[in-house]
Structures are given as structure tokens and as C-alpha cells.
Design a protein around this motif. Structure first.
Motif, PDB file in Angstrom:
ATOM      1  N   LEU A  77      33.878  28.292  67.096  1.00 26.90           N
ATOM      2  CA  LEU A  77      32.848  27.310  67.445  1.00 26.90           C
ATOM      3  C   LEU A  77      32.610  27.221  68.944  1.00 26.90           C
TER       4      LEU A  77
ATOM      5  N   SER B 284      28.284  34.229  65.269  1.00 30.46           N
ATOM      6  CA  SER B 284      29.030  33.345  64.353  1.00 30.46           C
ATOM      7  C   SER B 284      30.120  34.111  63.603  1.00 30.46           C
TER       8      SER B 284
ATOM      9  N   ALA C  25      20.458  24.673  68.035  1.00 28.60           N
ATOM     10  CA  ALA C  25      21.733  25.338  67.731  1.00 28.60           C
ATOM     11  C   ALA C  25      22.893  24.579  68.369  1.00 28.60           C
ATOM     12  N   ALA C  26      22.698  24.110  69.599  1.00 27.54           N
ATOM     13  CA  ALA C  26      23.760  23.375  70.291  1.00 27.54           C
ATOM     14  C   ALA C  26      24.089  22.084  69.539  1.00 27.54           C
TER      15      ALA C  26
ATOM     16  N   LEU D 298      31.323  26.050  60.961  1.00 25.48           N
ATOM     17  CA  LEU D 298      30.793  27.406  61.129  1.00 25.48           C
ATOM     18  C   LEU D 298      29.812  27.787  60.031  1.00 25.48           C
TER      19      LEU D 298
ATOM     20  N   ALA E  54      17.478  26.819  71.029  1.00 24.33           N
ATOM     21  CA  ALA E  54      18.854  26.788  71.534  1.00 24.33           C
ATOM     22  C   ALA E  54      19.418  25.372  71.481  1.00 24.33           C
TER      23      ALA E  54
ATOM     24  N   SER F  54      25.919  22.731  66.381  1.00 28.55           N
ATOM     25  CA  SER F  54      27.330  23.101  66.591  1.00 28.55           C
ATOM     26  C   SER F  54      28.228  21.868  66.701  1.00 28.55           C
TER      27      SER F  54
ATOM     28  N   MET G 200      30.131  29.694  69.817  1.00 30.84           N
ATOM     29  CA  MET G 200      28.778  29.299  69.415  1.00 30.84           C
ATOM     30  C   MET G 200      28.164  28.333  70.425  1.00 30.84           C
ATOM     31  N   ARG G 201      29.025  27.457  70.956  1.00 34.33           N
ATOM     32  CA  ARG G 201      28.517  26.494  71.950  1.00 34.33           C
ATOM     33  C   ARG G 201      28.181  27.181  73.260  1.00 34.33           C
TER      34      ARG G 201
ATOM     35  N   MET H  28      26.527  26.688  61.038  1.00 31.07           N
ATOM     36  CA  MET H  28      25.943  27.541  62.078  1.00 31.07           C
ATOM     37  C   MET H  28      25.330  28.799  61.468  1.00 31.07           C
ATOM     38  N   ARG H  29      25.998  29.306  60.433  1.00 36.12           N
ATOM     39  CA  ARG H  29      25.474  30.514  59.780  1.00 36.12           C
ATOM     40  C   ARG H  29      24.213  30.206  58.989  1.00 36.12           C
TER      41      ARG H  29
ATOM     42  N   ALA I 223      24.794  28.888  72.737  1.00 39.47           N
ATOM     43  CA  ALA I 223      23.628  27.989  72.768  1.00 39.47           C
ATOM     44  C   ALA I 223      23.398  27.458  74.183  1.00 39.47           C
TER      45      ALA I 223
END
Lengths: 335, 335
Positions: free
Chosen positions: B141, B136, A132-133, A141, A129, A136, B144-145, A144-145, B148
């Protein structure tokens, strides 16, 4: 063919100086990783200090930075992504070690060995996580994908590997081996390179070239890892030869050695009984200096050459040189 | 105070009809979850069929949809996020069950009990990544944040809980209990509601209201879960009373009962020796009909009232009614 000491000395020298052009960026990535380890929850902080406190060679974040810097000066997003890639790598190692019941990592106990399985599982989740944070922060995007797809691919490969029975492992095909390492190792190298290129705002064909470079390099990297596991210097590696076999993992060197091994020895090596250690010793002794290992090493070298060929159309300079030299270093290392 | 059968019958009726206004959306979410379970890797597909094949009550995706529909017709992004929230919830349950060594889930064996710990760990990782990939699709975004950050919060709470020794657990404070359930349960309810509001393009103050609604509802939900674990109908629950205590988890009902329990019994309940089962039985028997349980139930009801109060300024209609009714249902349920 065992990697000679002459080559290894060269490789180390190359290794030491290789990242010099991006040393300042890597320093910032390390700073970022240290900052990630500072949190308010004391037990989590202790786990993160262990997990992030002893970083590896930073090959993956170096790839992200070099691929981005090929095209423009690095910005905050590129450095964040480089840190995210290393953080993700760390998370996968922690969970791998639980799955494979590996007790040692980077010269110390693995996280689950030192801190318990439950804590290590949760720390791995946290780092997924966290990665991922941090990814970001690129505000992108597409990144992110790529990130999520990479994790899904890694997990799929490991689930497939984990589901194989002993006999299926002993008779694994070359194609299945490649599919597994493409998922479990090359996917993260691909993410590292492709995300760098995307954040460097490279063209579509340049992004394609670096994605394939990363994937090819990742395959070569894993093959060399697998050779070293079988024939490497036990003292240098910090583990006895044949660890993969001991964990029931079939690798390309053993696939190529299979013609020279009796089916009894092969099945014994993948068994759970007393004959296992003797069989593994027989295989590792037969491997050293064998034609099969030479053939596997050639295959990894060919992949490294393919990888460097992909760089031809990219902007020349220190970063392209670094990516080219890294491909050579990876297939000539002895650690 | 045990929840009466009269209330429970009402609650079930309410429960059955409650999601009718968003039934078509929830159907699409279920379709999406089924689609996620179709993959090319056979062992992974088998794991996903087990993990996603028996969905729960879909409370979390219902929250996302209702919070989004308060403001506008649902689009593909809202439905994706609802599916992502449920997928993330499933991933956390799989890893929780490994950490807590829970053998049963939703009336069947937990995933690690049926498929092995390594496979369950990897399937959980895959579902975390799958949830991120589906989230996503919102092309947002901020979402997404939030995603996470939610996972980091959940993990931090569980690491903190996992790190507590037996005595620390036995004497857990009310404040620490709230901090733990805020992380391990309320964070996901918060994500479900806030992401719906963000995707519904609500105003800042509306997003704030729904974020706090979700968090407050999540706290109430967990408190009721903890009451039911201690005093609920064993047949209805499908597990013996006092499962939390048996796993060494301290809950609000037991914190409030602590004044009426001898320290010997309390410590025995959190011990690992033969006196444990007897001590837990003593506590669960003392809990039924006690003033302490009534007090805890009142606290959950107060939270539900606070949550509904936050809805006052939001657009009236079926979705606001649903969110209001859900708060009541959650604190009056017996399952």
C-alpha cells in the motif's frame, strides 16, 4: 413513450427523500470533496473549484455508502472510497468532454471550454491520481485493484467507441452498444457497489450480488440517459434533443428506431454535411411516442427489476430499501 | 561549454555497458511492457503498440531495479514496479505531447500526431491505470500511495507551468524553475528510486538516502536536457535547437543567459509574432560556448556529485557502482 409528469413528480419526491438515511455520510463525502479542492497551487485550485464545486446527484458515492452500510456502520475507509468514486467520476467527465468536444456540463461551460484544453486535460489527470490517493486510504489492496481495473475498462470502452467510423456508428449492433455502455458507464457503478460491499466485509456471494446489481443498474441508467437525450424535455435537460447523434454517438433508442428510418436519413444523421441537422430532427420527432422508445424503456425497466431481484438475499433495512428505490427512480426519472 | 566528442564517446561506451549487471531484469521488464501492449480491443492494441513499442533508455526502471537489488535479489514485485514506473513515464509523455503540441517523439510522430488527440488522451489515461494496476502487484500500500502522490505532483507542476503567461515565463525565477522541474521530472525519478528501496526492504535512512538520490539525479537530468535543447547537436537530437523556447518553456540555461540578452530579444522569443524565430536563433547562437551554459553545466555536475555522495552509506557492489556511474553519465551525455 414519454415519461409522464405524474411519474416525474413522484420520482422527484422520491429523489429528494431517497438519500435521507445516508444524508450524514453524504455530507461528509461532500466535505471531503471540498477539502480535495483546497490545494497550494493557485491555478490548480481554480481548476478544482470549477471541477468539484458543482457536484452532481452523488448517485455513485451514495451506492458505495449504501452497499457498505448494508453490513456494518460506515468507517473512514468507506467514506474515503465514496469520495474517491465521485472524484474518479469527475475526472472521467472532464476527459470525456474533451474527447467529445462537449461545451456544456451541468448547466455551465465544460472545464475545457472555460479553462482551455491543456489545463482541463491536466486537471483530469490530477483528479485520477487524487481519486487513487483517496482510495488508498481504505488500506485495501483489493480496492486499489478494482479501482485500476475500472479505469482501464472505462478507457478501453471509450477508445473502442472513438475508433469507430461514421458508417460503423450508424450500423452499430445492439451487442456492441451494450459492450460500450458496460465499459463507459456500468464499470463505475460496479466499482461503486463492489467497493462498498468489500469494505462492508460482505461475504463472497453478497459481494457478487452487489457487483451485478451495480453493473445492471449502470446499464439501465445509461439507457435512460440515452432515451432522455433523444426525447427528453429540452428545457429540463438544458440541451437540445439529439445531442448524442450530433456527437456521432449511436444509442439503443436509435438502434431500435432504425427499422423505421430510411438508410439515407440514418447516414445523413451520422454525416458531417448540411443534411445532418434535418435528419437528426426527423429522428427525434419520430422517436417521441414511438413503439421503439417504449420498447427501450421496457428493456431498462427489466434491467432495474433484475437489479432489485439481486438484493433479495441481502440484509433488510433502510439501505436495502434505498438501493431498491434507486433502481426504480433511475428508470422513471425525466432528468 | 559544449560537451566534447571525447566525453560523449566515453559516455556512450559507459551507457552501453552500464546496465549489464541488471540486463536480465531489464529484459523481463521489457517483456512485461510488451505483454501490456497485448489486449483484446484492436484499436487500443494499435495505440499501445505505438506507445510502448519504442521504449526509451529505460533509465527509470533501471533505477528501481538497482535500488531494490542493493538490498536483496529482485522478486516479482520489484520487476512489476519497474514496469509500472516506465508505463507511468510513457503515459505522462503522451499527455505532455498533447499539452505542449509536440509533434515528434523518439524519432517518430508523437501519439496524438499519428493517432489523433482524442485517442492519445484516452490511451494516456489507460496507461496511467495500467501502471497503477501493475504497481498494485507489489501488494504494498505504501507503494500505491507513493505512486498516486507522484502523479499528483507531476500534474500540479505542469498545471502551474501551463498557467503562466508569456511575460511570467520570460522572467521566470531560478526558484520557480527548480520547483517546476522538481515536479515534472524529479518526482518520477524519486518514485523510481524510493519504490525500489521500499521493495528491497531497506532501512528508513537508506530509503531516505535513495529518495534524495533520485530527486537530485532527476533535477540534474532535466537541467542537462535543457542545456542540450539549447546547444545540442541538431542531427543527434533529431530536433532543431531551442525547441523549449519555441514551446514557451523557460529553462535554467536561458535564465542564466538572460543577463546577456536584451529584454526586447527575450520578450520576442516568448512572443507569438514573426520576430520570434530570429530571437530564438540569436539566443541559441549566443548560448554555444557561453559562460552561462558552463555555469549551468557546473550546477548539474554539482547535483550529480551530491547524488553520488548520498550512496556512500549503502551496501557496496555492482548496483551501487551502477547508480554512481549513472549520475556521471547523465551529466556528461550529449543525447
Amino acid at each position: 413513450m414519454r415519461l409522464s409528469h405524474a411519474v416525474s413528480a413522484q420520482a422527484h419526491e422520491l429523489g429528494n427523500g431517497l438519500f435521507t438515511p445516508i444524508a450524514a455520510d453524504l455530507f461528509l463525502v461532500e466535505e471531503r470533496l471540498r477539502a480535495m479542492a483546497r490545494v497550494e497551487c493557485t491555478p490548480l485550485e481554480a481548476l478544482l473549484a470549477r471541477a468539484l464545486g458543482n457536484p452532481g446527484k452523488l448517485v455513485r458515492p451514495a451506492l458505495t455508502i449504501a452497499c457498505g452500510r448494508l453490513f456494518r456502520e460506515p468507517n473512514a475507509g468507506l467514506l474515503s472510497m465514496a469520495a474517491a468514486v465521485e472524484c474518479l467520476h469527475t475526472a472521467t467527465l472532464i476527459h470525456d468532454d474533451i474527447v467529445d468536444e462537449t461545451e456544456e456540463r451541468r448547466g455551465g461551460p465544460s472545464l475545457h471550454a472555460s479553462s482551455g484544453r491543456a489545463a482541463a486535460l491536466l486537471a483530469g489527470d490530477y483528479l485520477f491520481a487524487q481519486a487513487a490517493a483517496v482510495a488508498s486510504e481504505t488500506n485495501n489492496l483489493r480496492i486499489m485493484r478494482l479501482f485500476a481495473d475500472c479505469v482501464m475498462k472505462v478507457c478501453t470502452g471509450q477508445i473502442e467507441e472513438n475508433a469507430r467510423g461514421r458508417t460503423a456508428r450508424a450500423f452499430l449492433t445492439r451487442e456492441s452498444y451494450y459492450r460500450t455502455i458496460d465499459a463507459k458507464t456500468a464499470a463505475l457503478f460496479t466499482l461503486a457497489c463492489e467497493s462498498g460491499a468489500v469494505l462492508g466485509e460482505a461475504s463472497l456471494s453478497q459481494i457478487d450480488a452487489l457487483r451485478t446489481y451495480g453493473r445492471t443498474l449502470g446499464l439501465a441508467f445509461q439507457i435512460i440517459d440515452d432515451i432522455l437525450d433523444l426525447t427528453g424535455d429540452e428545457e429540463l435537460m438544458g440541451k437540445p434533443a439529439g445531442s448524442d447523434l450530433r456527437q456521432g454517438v449511436m444509442t439503443l433508442p436509435v438502434i431500435y428506431l432504425r427499422d423505421e428510418i430510411s438508410p439515407t436519413t440514418l447516414l445523413a444523421a451520422f454525416s458531417d454535411d448540411g443534411a445532418r441537422d434535418r435528419a437528426i430532427q426527423e429522428i427525434t420527432e419520430g422517436a417521441r411516442g414511438s413503439r421503439a422508445i417504449e420498447r427501450v424503456h421496457e428493456e431498462a425497466r427489466d434491467l432495474a427489476v433484475s437489479a432489485t431481484t439481486l438484493l433479495a438475499g441481502l440484509p433488510p433495512g433502510v439501505c436495502r430499501d434505498l438501493l431498491e428505490a434507486l433502481a426504480t427512480l433511475i428508470v422513471e426519472r425525466d432528468l
